[in-house]
Design an enzyme around this catalytic site. Structure first.
Site, short mmCIF file in Angstrom:
data_model
loop_
_atom_site.label_atom_id
_atom_site.label_comp_id
_atom_site.label_asym_id
_atom_site.label_seq_id
_atom_site.Cartn_x
_atom_site.Cartn_y
_atom_site.Cartn_z
CD GLU A 78 -1.65 -2.43 1.32
OE1 GLU A 78 -2.35 -3.35 0.85
OE2 GLU A 78 -0.59 -2.63 1.97
CG HIS A 147 -10.83 -8.26 5.30
ND1 HIS A 147 -10.22 -9.05 6.23
CD2 HIS A 147 -10.12 -8.39 4.15
CE1 HIS A 147 -9.17 -9.65 5.67
NE2 HIS A 147 -9.08 -9.25 4.42
#
Length: 355
Positions: A78, A147
């Protein structure tokens, strides 16, 4: 409607007034399709967004149409994704980067906060940072702690960032196009629970298809929506509900079941904030409930309560109420007890009406 049933579109000019039925996934894909066609500086990339079309299929078919120089995969990094996006933006591109889940943005925090958000200021305007960071957020898919988070409040604390969260396909496409055209970095949060249909708050699946919802009709061509403008989804006189994302539908369900004439404001742009729309509503109703899915302490609702108190104090009939997620690590099997549901929201509305 399956995602594959809607062909990719890339038409210039305004779409038809009525539009065609789209899920939020299809609307987001249509926005990227339109902008890839309109502007050669737009590139789309992230983990699995190329050949596979994204874990939620939001970019399905775009690489085949535009090639792997415009739509491509990135490593599982990321920080690398956002760092590359900053470099692209500095050299004149308009990157649309996907962080596969909002929970994964933490390794890229330095690139987002210290680089993307500050590039314009640090360069005295010589460089801009037209980066759009798409991030699926929130719960509802039994994704567990890593998540399912709703980290919007963290982004609103950072000067230089814009934070957006749509609640329906029509807004999703118009806001994503506006985000891509914006010269500032935009954190574009996408509630996963709304990808395939609106929710009534009682079930773990969409209550109706988007094709049956008025904001599930989306123009196929180009249009954009202002990034700093809230939407009054339902006018009312009794109480104002300020919310965004999935909680819009929970608020509607609660007001409907309780029989309260609530005015429901969908922020759409969390920051910058349409404070004028909020204060106008609260001054009219004299009552306010703030609703969001994220945890309570230091959630964005706290900022909303403070602003409303500052600007509407002499118009308030009762204290402002917050309805939020619990201050606890995100549960897995119990996530539907974690979410603010219609019963909790209805209780807050009842309290506001009876005080």
């Amino acid at each position: 409607m399956k995602n594959e049933q809607l062909p990719l579109q890339a038409q210039e000019g305004e779409g038809t007034a009525a539009g065609v039925p789209m899920t939020m996934i299809q609307a987001l894909r249509s926005a990227m399709d339109v902008m890839l066609a309109r502007n050669p500086d737009v590139v789309v990339f992230g983990q699995d967004v190329g050949y596979f079309g994204g874990v939620f299929r939001c970019t399905d078919g775009l690489q085949k149409k535009y090639g792997n120089q415009r739509v491509f995969d990135a490593p599982i990094s990321e920080g690398g994704i956002v760092g590359v996006a900053v470099g692209m933006a500095a050299y004149g591109l308009r990157p649309v980067a996907e962080i596969q889940f909002a929970d994964y943005f933490y390794p890229a925090s330095d690139q987002i906060v210290s680089e993307a958000a500050r590039l314009r200021y640090r360069s005295a305007g010589d460089f801009t940072s037209p980066i759009t960071l798409r991030m699926p957020c929130g719960g509802g898919i039994y994704g567990g702690q890593t998540h399912s988070q709703s980290p919007e409040a963290l982004f609103t604390h950072v000067c230089g960032l814009r934070t957006v969260m749509p609640s329906n396909p029509y807004d999703a496409k118009g806001l994503l196009i506006a985000a891509i055209e914006c010269d500032d970095p935009v954190i574009f949060l996408e509630p996963k629970r709304l990808y395939n249909g609106p929710f009534d708050g009682h079930h773990d699946r969409p209550s109706t298809p988007w094709s049956e919802h008025p904001k599930g009709l989306v123009p196929e061509g180009y249009y954009s929506l202002p990034l700093e403008q809230a939407a009054v989804l339902k006018p009312g006189r009794d109480v104002t509900v300020v919310t965004y994302g999935t909680m819009v539908f929970v608020a509607e369900a609660a007001a409907r079941e309780l029989g309260v004439d609530a005015e429901i404001i969908d922020l759409r742009s969390i920051w910058p904030l349409d404070l004028a729309a909020i204060t106008a509503s609260v001054k009219k109703t004299g009552r306010c409930v703030v609703l969001h899915e994220a945890t309570r302490t230091s959630g964005f609702g706290a900022e909303l309560v403070a602003l409303i108190q500052e600007h509407c104090f002499y118009h308030l009939e009762v204290p402002i109420t917050r309805v939020t997620g619990w201050d606890t690590p995100y549960p897995h099997a119990q996530e539907w007890d974690y979410f603010p549901g219609p019963a909790r929201v209805a209780a807050a509305l009842q309290q506001a009406m009876e005080a």
